[in-house]
Design a protein around this motif. Sequence first.
Motif, PDB file in Angstrom:
ATOM      1  N   LEU A 293     -25.567 -25.301 -19.223  1.00 55.54           N
ATOM      2  CA  LEU A 293     -24.218 -24.525 -18.922  1.00 55.54           C
ATOM      3  C   LEU A 293     -23.530 -24.188 -20.027  1.00 55.54           C
ATOM      4  N   ALA A 294     -23.176 -24.967 -21.064  1.00 58.75           N
ATOM      5  CA  ALA A 294     -22.400 -24.646 -22.023  1.00 58.75           C
ATOM      6  C   ALA A 294     -22.955 -23.484 -22.902  1.00 58.75           C
ATOM      7  N   VAL A 295     -24.247 -23.293 -23.112  1.00 58.55           N
ATOM      8  CA  VAL A 295     -24.779 -22.513 -23.610  1.00 58.55           C
ATOM      9  C   VAL A 295     -24.541 -20.937 -23.139  1.00 58.55           C
ATOM     10  N   VAL A 296     -25.008 -21.029 -21.660  1.00 54.33           N
ATOM     11  CA  VAL A 296     -24.684 -20.259 -20.828  1.00 54.33           C
ATOM     12  C   VAL A 296     -23.284 -19.508 -20.696  1.00 54.33           C
ATOM     13  N   CYS A 297     -22.519 -20.366 -20.837  1.00 53.70           N
ATOM     14  CA  CYS A 297     -20.899 -20.070 -20.847  1.00 53.70           C
ATOM     15  C   CYS A 297     -20.438 -19.266 -21.844  1.00 53.70           C
ATOM     16  N   VAL A 298     -20.970 -19.309 -22.990  1.00 54.91           N
ATOM     17  CA  VAL A 298     -20.699 -18.974 -24.199  1.00 54.91           C
ATOM     18  C   VAL A 298     -20.667 -17.351 -24.134  1.00 54.91           C
ATOM     19  N   PRO A 299     -21.684 -16.632 -23.820  1.00 58.32           N
ATOM     20  CA  PRO A 299     -21.875 -15.093 -23.745  1.00 58.32           C
ATOM     21  C   PRO A 299     -20.823 -14.804 -22.574  1.00 58.32           C
ATOM     22  N   LEU A 300     -20.979 -15.349 -21.506  1.00 61.02           N
ATOM     23  CA  LEU A 300     -19.976 -15.010 -20.344  1.00 61.02           C
ATOM     24  C   LEU A 300     -18.569 -14.922 -20.722  1.00 61.02           C
ATOM     25  N   VAL A 301     -18.008 -16.183 -21.475  1.00 59.38           N
ATOM     26  CA  VAL A 301     -16.599 -16.198 -21.781  1.00 59.38           C
ATOM     27  C   VAL A 301     -16.359 -15.310 -22.736  1.00 59.38           C
ATOM     28  N   VAL A 302     -16.945 -15.097 -23.933  1.00 60.73           N
ATOM     29  CA  VAL A 302     -16.862 -14.230 -24.834  1.00 60.73           C
ATOM     30  C   VAL A 302     -16.891 -12.755 -24.201  1.00 60.73           C
ATOM     31  N   TYR A 303     -17.721 -12.432 -23.313  1.00 61.40           N
ATOM     32  CA  TYR A 303     -17.542 -10.936 -22.803  1.00 61.40           C
ATOM     33  C   TYR A 303     -16.351 -10.869 -21.797  1.00 61.40           C
ATOM     34  N   ALA A 304     -15.974 -11.817 -21.173  1.00 64.57           N
ATOM     35  CA  ALA A 304     -14.862 -11.671 -20.206  1.00 64.57           C
ATOM     36  C   ALA A 304     -13.412 -11.633 -21.294  1.00 64.57           C
ATOM     37  N   LEU A 305     -13.654 -12.409 -22.469  1.00 65.27           N
ATOM     38  CA  LEU A 305     -12.331 -12.103 -23.274  1.00 65.27           C
ATOM     39  C   LEU A 305     -12.458 -10.898 -23.928  1.00 65.27           C
TER      40      LEU A 305
ATOM     41  N   VAL B  75     -23.871 -19.883 -30.840  1.00 68.33           N
ATOM     42  CA  VAL B  75     -24.832 -20.499 -30.230  1.00 68.33           C
ATOM     43  C   VAL B  75     -25.873 -20.688 -31.350  1.00 68.33           C
ATOM     44  N   ALA B  76     -26.216 -19.943 -32.293  1.00 67.57           N
ATOM     45  CA  ALA B  76     -26.918 -20.173 -33.557  1.00 67.57           C
ATOM     46  C   ALA B  76     -26.351 -21.422 -34.376  1.00 67.57           C
ATOM     47  N   LEU B  77     -24.932 -21.159 -34.671  1.00 66.58           N
ATOM     48  CA  LEU B  77     -24.457 -22.330 -35.200  1.00 66.58           C
ATOM     49  C   LEU B  77     -24.557 -23.731 -34.420  1.00 66.58           C
ATOM     50  N   VAL B  78     -24.372 -23.695 -33.223  1.00 68.44           N
ATOM     51  CA  VAL B  78     -24.658 -24.909 -32.420  1.00 68.44           C
ATOM     52  C   VAL B  78     -25.802 -25.423 -32.733  1.00 68.44           C
ATOM     53  N   PHE B  79     -26.799 -24.625 -32.632  1.00 70.41           N
ATOM     54  CA  PHE B  79     -28.347 -25.291 -32.604  1.00 70.41           C
ATOM     55  C   PHE B  79     -28.571 -25.610 -34.069  1.00 70.41           C
ATOM     56  N   ALA B  80     -28.122 -24.781 -34.955  1.00 72.55           N
ATOM     57  CA  ALA B  80     -28.295 -25.434 -36.503  1.00 72.55           C
ATOM     58  C   ALA B  80     -27.768 -26.591 -36.838  1.00 72.55           C
ATOM     59  N   VAL B  81     -26.426 -26.850 -36.221  1.00 70.43           N
ATOM     60  CA  VAL B  81     -25.881 -28.270 -36.413  1.00 70.43           C
ATOM     61  C   VAL B  81     -26.571 -29.408 -35.656  1.00 70.43           C
TER      62      VAL B  81
ATOM     63  N   ARG C 276     -15.513 -10.303 -11.948  1.00 67.73           N
ATOM     64  CA  ARG C 276     -16.681 -10.911 -11.458  1.00 67.73           C
ATOM     65  C   ARG C 276     -17.415 -11.877 -12.501  1.00 67.73           C
ATOM     66  N   VAL C 277     -17.318 -11.476 -13.738  1.00 68.75           N
ATOM     67  CA  VAL C 277     -17.846 -12.274 -14.841  1.00 68.75           C
ATOM     68  C   VAL C 277     -17.234 -13.397 -15.060  1.00 68.75           C
ATOM     69  N   GLY C 278     -15.766 -13.123 -15.019  1.00 71.07           N
ATOM     70  CA  GLY C 278     -14.967 -14.519 -15.141  1.00 71.07           C
ATOM     71  C   GLY C 278     -14.933 -15.552 -13.929  1.00 71.07           C
ATOM     72  N   ARG C 279     -15.227 -14.976 -12.721  1.00 67.20           N
ATOM     73  CA  ARG C 279     -15.257 -16.038 -11.897  1.00 67.20           C
ATOM     74  C   ARG C 279     -16.723 -17.007 -12.256  1.00 67.20           C
ATOM     75  N   VAL C 280     -17.824 -16.380 -12.543  1.00 66.26           N
ATOM     76  CA  VAL C 280     -19.023 -17.040 -12.841  1.00 66.26           C
ATOM     77  C   VAL C 280     -18.706 -17.946 -14.030  1.00 66.26           C
ATOM     78  N   ALA C 281     -18.133 -17.598 -15.173  1.00 61.87           N
ATOM     79  CA  ALA C 281     -17.818 -18.353 -16.281  1.00 61.87           C
ATOM     80  C   ALA C 281     -17.042 -19.462 -15.807  1.00 61.87           C
ATOM     81  N   ALA C 282     -16.033 -19.313 -15.061  1.00 61.03           N
ATOM     82  CA  ALA C 282     -15.004 -20.297 -14.936  1.00 61.03           C
ATOM     83  C   ALA C 282     -15.806 -21.532 -14.171  1.00 61.03           C
TER      84      ALA C 282
END
Length: 199
Positions: A142-154, A34-40, A172-178
């Motif tokens: 939503l894209a920003v919120v998805c990052v930690p959810l997806v990374v956690y599920a992965l 997320v820091a990289l995204v905002f830096a760019v 549970r996390v995967g359903r929300v992330a999806a």
Amino acid sequence: MSTDPAGEDEDGGVRAFARDHTVGVAGTVSTAAVALVFAVALGFVPASLLPRAPTAVLHAIPTVNAAVSVVAIGTIAAGVAAARRGDYQRHRRLMGASTALFATFLVLYLYRVAVVGTTPFPGPQSLYTTVYLPLLAVHVSLAVVCVPLVVYALTLATTRPVSALAETPHARVGRVAAVLWVVSFALGVVVYLLLYVVF
């Protein structure tokens, strides 16, 4: 993976560390991403640091990313359906493909923003404030919120056997992330249409 026992121990050690510190590992990776995204996005990465692709390539990136988004919506939906059927190997492959598509989208998007900047909305000001900005805000949020959810599920999925995932919050996390992932990708396609097709 190396057949050298030392290499296997090292890989096992990294995997064991990620398994034992899932939240910390996912949080660290997510924060960096997320820091990289905002830096760019905020212009902290000078365009001069990156090679400039031909103009035709730069112009093609939004269309390529829209196509990537549509395919990702399909792979996420198919991955969720596979999990519901209990076909976890197919689920794993499809969600891995979804992650690769997301990474492709992000790399292309960030590269274009770093080199060219953001694209101004070409439509009427009234639509800019009432339609485009709210859509863009929800899409980005939503894209920003998805990052930690997806990374956690992965992280959960890649550090445990499938049989052990039922004891974790992966499903549970995967359903929300999806759901959030699909909505974010869909709104990204709408933003693309407003920027490059409708106007």
